[in-house]
Design an enzyme around this catalytic site. Structure first.
Site, PDB file in Angstrom:
ATOM      1  N   TYR B 112       3.056  18.461  -7.005  1.00 12.83           N
ATOM      2  CA  TYR B 112       1.939  18.881  -6.151  1.00 12.83           C
ATOM      3  C   TYR B 112       2.449  19.739  -5.004  1.00 12.83           C
ATOM      4  O   TYR B 112       3.522  19.475  -4.442  1.00 12.83           O
ATOM      5  CB  TYR B 112       1.251  17.666  -5.534  1.00 12.83           C
ATOM      6  CG  TYR B 112       0.340  16.902  -6.456  1.00 12.83           C
ATOM      7  CD1 TYR B 112      -0.986  17.295  -6.639  1.00 12.83           C
ATOM      8  CD2 TYR B 112       0.786  15.764  -7.123  1.00 12.83           C
ATOM      9  CE1 TYR B 112      -1.828  16.574  -7.463  1.00 12.83           C
ATOM     10  CE2 TYR B 112      -0.061  15.040  -7.956  1.00 12.83           C
ATOM     11  CZ  TYR B 112      -1.359  15.448  -8.120  1.00 12.83           C
ATOM     12  OH  TYR B 112      -2.200  14.736  -8.933  1.00 12.83           O
ATOM     13  N   TYR B 151       3.210  12.606 -13.818  1.00 14.90           N
ATOM     14  CA  TYR B 151       3.784  12.549 -12.474  1.00 14.90           C
ATOM     15  C   TYR B 151       4.214  11.109 -12.151  1.00 14.90           C
ATOM     16  O   TYR B 151       3.409  10.186 -12.296  1.00 14.90           O
ATOM     17  CB  TYR B 151       2.698  13.037 -11.500  1.00 14.90           C
ATOM     18  CG  TYR B 151       2.988  12.784 -10.062  1.00 14.90           C
ATOM     19  CD1 TYR B 151       3.867  13.613  -9.388  1.00 14.90           C
ATOM     20  CD2 TYR B 151       2.404  11.725  -9.389  1.00 14.90           C
ATOM     21  CE1 TYR B 151       4.155  13.374  -8.066  1.00 14.90           C
ATOM     22  CE2 TYR B 151       2.691  11.483  -8.064  1.00 14.90           C
ATOM     23  CZ  TYR B 151       3.570  12.314  -7.409  1.00 14.90           C
ATOM     24  OH  TYR B 151       3.870  12.080  -6.103  1.00 14.90           O
ATOM     25  N   ARG B 161       1.707   8.695 -13.737  1.00 10.31           N
ATOM     26  CA  ARG B 161       0.311   9.075 -13.926  1.00 10.31           C
ATOM     27  C   ARG B 161       0.177   9.927 -15.185  1.00 10.31           C
ATOM     28  O   ARG B 161       1.009  10.795 -15.429  1.00 10.31           O
ATOM     29  CB  ARG B 161      -0.205   9.926 -12.740  1.00 10.31           C
ATOM     30  CG  ARG B 161      -0.268   9.266 -11.376  1.00 10.31           C
ATOM     31  CD  ARG B 161      -1.120   8.030 -11.279  1.00 10.31           C
ATOM     32  NE  ARG B 161      -2.325   7.993 -12.089  1.00 10.31           N
ATOM     33  CZ  ARG B 161      -3.487   8.618 -11.816  1.00 10.31           C
ATOM     34  NH1 ARG B 161      -3.611   9.350 -10.743  1.00 10.31           N
ATOM     35  NH2 ARG B 161      -4.530   8.472 -12.608  1.00 10.31           N
ATOM     36  N   HIS B 164      -3.666  14.742 -15.209  1.00  7.96           N
ATOM     37  CA  HIS B 164      -5.032  14.565 -14.705  1.00  7.96           C
ATOM     38  C   HIS B 164      -5.396  15.675 -13.740  1.00  7.96           C
ATOM     39  O   HIS B 164      -4.535  16.296 -13.124  1.00  7.96           O
ATOM     40  CB  HIS B 164      -5.196  13.197 -14.013  1.00  7.96           C
ATOM     41  CG  HIS B 164      -4.341  13.026 -12.789  1.00  7.96           C
ATOM     42  ND1 HIS B 164      -3.004  12.729 -12.846  1.00  7.96           N
ATOM     43  CD2 HIS B 164      -4.644  13.127 -11.464  1.00  7.96           C
ATOM     44  CE1 HIS B 164      -2.513  12.650 -11.622  1.00  7.96           C
ATOM     45  NE2 HIS B 164      -3.486  12.897 -10.745  1.00  7.96           N
ATOM     46  N   HIS B 166      -8.067  16.105 -10.473  1.00 10.61           N
ATOM     47  CA  HIS B 166      -9.000  15.427  -9.559  1.00 10.61           C
ATOM     48  C   HIS B 166     -10.264  16.266  -9.417  1.00 10.61           C
ATOM     49  O   HIS B 166     -10.191  17.490  -9.292  1.00 10.61           O
ATOM     50  CB  HIS B 166      -8.369  15.265  -8.176  1.00 10.61           C
ATOM     51  CG  HIS B 166      -7.147  14.398  -8.149  1.00 10.61           C
ATOM     52  ND1 HIS B 166      -7.196  13.061  -7.840  1.00 10.61           N
ATOM     53  CD2 HIS B 166      -5.838  14.673  -8.393  1.00 10.61           C
ATOM     54  CE1 HIS B 166      -5.967  12.556  -7.879  1.00 10.61           C
ATOM     55  NE2 HIS B 166      -5.126  13.521  -8.215  1.00 10.61           N
TER      56      HIS B 166
END
Lengths: 204, 246
Positions: B112, B151, B161, B164, B166
């Site tokens: 990120y 991640y 994770r 995905h 958000h």
């Protein structure tokens, strides 16, 4: 047998996660050049009607630690108690006031700040007037479904005393968790997620 | 444009056994961030029924294109090129027009672009990770991006994770406000993720998992995934002293 209702189910919520800022306040986290300005950052302009106020506070977890990665949104009526929304049927709201704001908590101190105006009163379901209030929506890492609460104003004692929503709080000792104290033009509203001073959260 | 009046009915109550509960200890951060007292139920007043709306004119030309909206001129983000598209509906099955949809994600390596992020996978100099769009008259939206990578995160010793994206969605009323996550069909990390599993009903998890949509895949360019989002429905306003009727 009967006909089927055929209603869809609402999409299930998931946490906003620690990096909610990337999508909702990208300039705040250093992603510059995509959006001119973070959405909801500025709520008033020179022509907005009403009394200018500042709302500040922290969102605090069950250990007493402020959240440094929360995102808050507020939604409120204009100075005369009208919402800037197509669902408002009572009149036209101040065109210089959207009524919606969004702020992250500071990544070091955990403090959030909104610069807005004090809202007018709006009616309850059956027409009685509610006390002036601002709707808060809080999301963060560790919060699976956004939390709804309301902020009322400490200097509106008379209106607060007849507010139909505050009247529904059975445990009267919890009412003060919804009321922000005033100092100058600043209201301080701390939100406690858990514990003895837990803020009243609503299922709206 | 149609001369449709705004709906002003109260929203259907949320099914809070379908949504994740607040206290879900396998997702460790929820332990200290979950209220312990019961929520106070509140019939919708105008404060909850009304909500902000956003005009299409707020959007920049590249807001719905994460491959290019942070890239240097002539360059593009690295990763699997995909289109994500679908409808925003309400529980009555009707398209929600004019809904602001914001999305954010990691890059192809699972990294990120955020000050607090320390994962060793590299940043992509041409990928920011944020985008937004507004649904059309029928509730449709679409955006272009690269598929995010999985991640790792400090929950369990070895938790990852699933890939995905958000999503943050505004409907027409503030009580419809929703943030959720979209997962990708076939990802083996979905079933073992503590955040996914804050949702107890497998059917609710299925609804967050986007299928590969070959019909909308662009040959030699981008694959497509379809992701419909359902917001709360609202009560018909018959017999609520509203002249315009239902």
């Amino acid at each position: 047998m009967t006909q089927a209702l055929n209603m869809l189910k609402e999409s299930a919520s998931q946490t906003a996660g620690p990096y909610v800022h990337i999508g909702c306040t990208p300039n705040f986290t250093g992603i510059e050049g995509v959006y001119d300005e973070d959405l909801g950052k500025v709520m008033v302009n020179d022509d907005t009607l009403g009394e200018r106020i500042t709302i500040t506070g922290k969102v605090i977890d069950g250990s007493g630690t402020p959240l440094k990665d929360a995102l808050l949104e507020i939604w409120q009526a204009d100075h005369s108690g009208l919402y800037n929304s197509p669902a408002e049927t009572r009149g036209l709201a101040d065109p210089n006031f959207k009524g919606w704001g969004r702020q992250p908590t500071d990544m070091t101190s955990g403090v959030f700040t909104f610069e807005t105006i004090k809202p007018g009163r709006v009616p309850f379901v059956e027409g009685r007037m509610q006390a002036p209030h601002i709707t808060f929506w809080i999301v963060a890492r560790g919060i699976n479904l956004g939390l709804n609460t309301r902020m009322y104003f400490g200097d509106e004692e008379e209106a607060n005393a007849e507010d139909p929503v505050l009247a529904r709080v059975e445990h009267r000792v919890r009412v003060p968790t919804l009321i922000a104290g005033r100092e100058g033009n600043t209201y301080t509203f701390d939100i406690n997620l858990q514990g003895p001073n837990e803020t009243v959260f609503f299922d709206i | 444009m149609r001369n449709t009046l705004a709906e002003t009915g109260a929203f259907f109550p949320r099914d809070r056994s379908w949504h994740p509960k607040a206290f879900t200890p396998d997702y460790k951060t929820s332990v200290l961030r979950s209220p312990q007292k019961a929520l106070l139920s509140l019939s919708n007043t105008v404060s909850e029924i009304a909500g902000p709306v956003f005009g299409h004119d707020m959007l920049g030309e590249m807001d719905d294109d994460l491959i290019y909206n942070y890239a240097k001129p002539g360059e593009s983000a690295i990763g699997e090129r995909i289109i994500v598209h679908g409808r925003v509906l309400d529980e009555r099955g009707r398209g929600v027009s004019g809904a602001l949809v914001e999305f954010w994600q990691a890059n192809a390596a699972g990294r990120y672009r955020h000050k607090k992020e320390t994962y060793l996978a590299p940043l992509d100099p041409n990928f920011g990770g944020c985008g937004r769009t507004i649904t059309d008259d029928d509730g449709y939206y679409a955006f272009r991006t690269i598929k995010p990578g999985p991640y790792p995160w400090p929950n369990g010793v070895n938790d990852w994770r699933p890939a995905h994206i958000h999503f943050s969605i505004f409907g027409h009323g503030f009580a419809q406000r929703l943030i959720t996550q979209m997962y990708f069909e076939g990802d083996p990390l979905i079933s073992i993720c503590p955040i996914v599993n804050t949702i107890s009903d497998p059917e609710a998890i299925s609804r967050l998992t986007a299928p590969l949509d070959m019909n909308n895949t662009i040959p030699m360019d981008s694959r497509a995934f379809k992701f419909d989002i359902v917001l709360r429905g609202r009560r018909s306003t018959m017999f609520e002293n509203r002249k315009e009727g239902n």
